[in-house]
Scaffold this active site. Sequence first.
Site, mmCIF file in Angstrom:
data_model
loop_
_atom_site.group_PDB
_atom_site.id
_atom_site.type_symbol
_atom_site.label_atom_id
_atom_site.label_comp_id
_atom_site.label_asym_id
_atom_site.label_seq_id
_atom_site.Cartn_x
_atom_site.Cartn_y
_atom_site.Cartn_z
ATOM 1 N N LEU A 1 -23.011 20.820 4.064
ATOM 2 C CA LEU A 1 -24.110 22.200 4.324
ATOM 3 C C LEU A 1 -23.665 22.684 3.455
ATOM 4 C CD1 LEU A 1 -24.196 23.346 7.834
ATOM 5 C CD2 LEU A 1 -26.484 21.946 7.162
ATOM 6 N N GLY A 2 -22.442 22.703 2.747
ATOM 7 C CA GLY A 2 -22.194 23.283 1.718
ATOM 8 C C GLY A 2 -20.082 22.926 1.398
ATOM 9 N N LYS B 1 -16.528 24.360 9.288
ATOM 10 C CA LYS B 1 -16.016 24.759 8.174
ATOM 11 C C LYS B 1 -14.794 24.142 7.751
ATOM 12 C CE LYS B 1 -15.526 28.924 5.002
ATOM 13 N NZ LYS B 1 -15.582 30.103 4.431
ATOM 14 N N GLY C 1 -17.445 25.623 -1.142
ATOM 15 C CA GLY C 1 -16.651 26.753 -1.449
ATOM 16 C C GLY C 1 -15.312 26.372 -2.455
ATOM 17 N N ASP D 1 -16.346 40.901 -1.017
ATOM 18 C CA ASP D 1 -17.530 39.963 -1.966
ATOM 19 C C ASP D 1 -18.609 39.709 -0.924
ATOM 20 O OD1 ASP D 1 -17.697 38.676 -3.770
ATOM 21 O OD2 ASP D 1 -17.452 36.283 -2.595
ATOM 22 N N SER E 1 -13.177 26.005 1.006
ATOM 23 C CA SER E 1 -13.660 24.995 2.282
ATOM 24 C C SER E 1 -15.000 24.148 1.615
ATOM 25 C CB SER E 1 -13.675 25.512 3.133
ATOM 26 O OG SER E 1 -14.877 26.654 2.929
ATOM 27 N N THR E 2 -14.993 23.338 2.365
ATOM 28 C CA THR E 2 -16.215 22.412 2.569
ATOM 29 C C THR E 2 -17.152 22.969 4.045
ATOM 30 O OG1 THR E 2 -15.356 20.255 3.337
ATOM 31 C CG2 THR E 2 -15.630 20.784 0.350
ATOM 32 N N VAL E 3 -17.801 22.512 4.019
ATOM 33 C CA VAL E 3 -19.041 23.369 5.415
ATOM 34 C C VAL E 3 -20.269 21.981 5.420
ATOM 35 C CG1 VAL E 3 -20.162 25.320 5.914
ATOM 36 C CG2 VAL E 3 -18.618 25.558 4.621
#
Length: 232
Positions: free
Chosen positions: A36-37, A59, A39, A163, A42-44
């Site tokens: 999914l994505g 996550k 950051g 944020d 993290s990876t998701v």
Amino acid sequence: MAQRSEEDLDRYRPGGYHPVHLGDVFNDRYMVVGKLGYGQYSTVWLARDTRVNRHVALKILTAESYGGEKEIYELSILRHIKTVNPDHPGYKHVICLLDEFRHTGPHGVHVCLVFEVMGEDLVTLARRYSDKKLPIHIVKQVARQLFLGLDYLHRSCKVVHTDIQPRNIMIQLDNAESVIRDHLERNRCLPSDSDKHRRSAACCFNSEALTTEIPSSTTNIDIKIVDLGVGM
């Protein structure tokens, strides 16, 4: 679909990201079926919960996120906000932790967080309109729900997100399992084709956000505030 950048493969090192492959099973329960994505911390991943046969967002935080110099407090914040006041009208507009566990991998011990699967963030949604802007009726809905969510965090939980931005506001999916099935039929999670990723022995998969029909002038949407990793 436009080429998206992915996480830096140099972060797949001790203390960094955990290497994930399609079909991996975490905590004897969550089978990875897509990405999914990602950051900074993290990876998701899109995963199927084999116990209840539904999909979740998994996550996986970097190993250095807890117990190291760059420790964050996302888990403790998520535990706190989950139980403070579920009856508050803003509660449903803040992401809720479904499960948590730790996974030991080649780069360390990783805190893993499980959430409901969300749709796209506001940046991605806006790009789908011809003028690359959200219509005013959508903005009004988002603003009202955002204020409710922030009121819950601030007044009830005494938490400051720090944020709040369009990428940290995501659309809640209606008929989530149907949307996910369609998504998996249309998209195959493939290794990134960037030059750096092709040259590397590591494998970095392309992220694919879940999308639905563009909201019309009569559509009601629901949003949730996500990514409490920088909360305080």
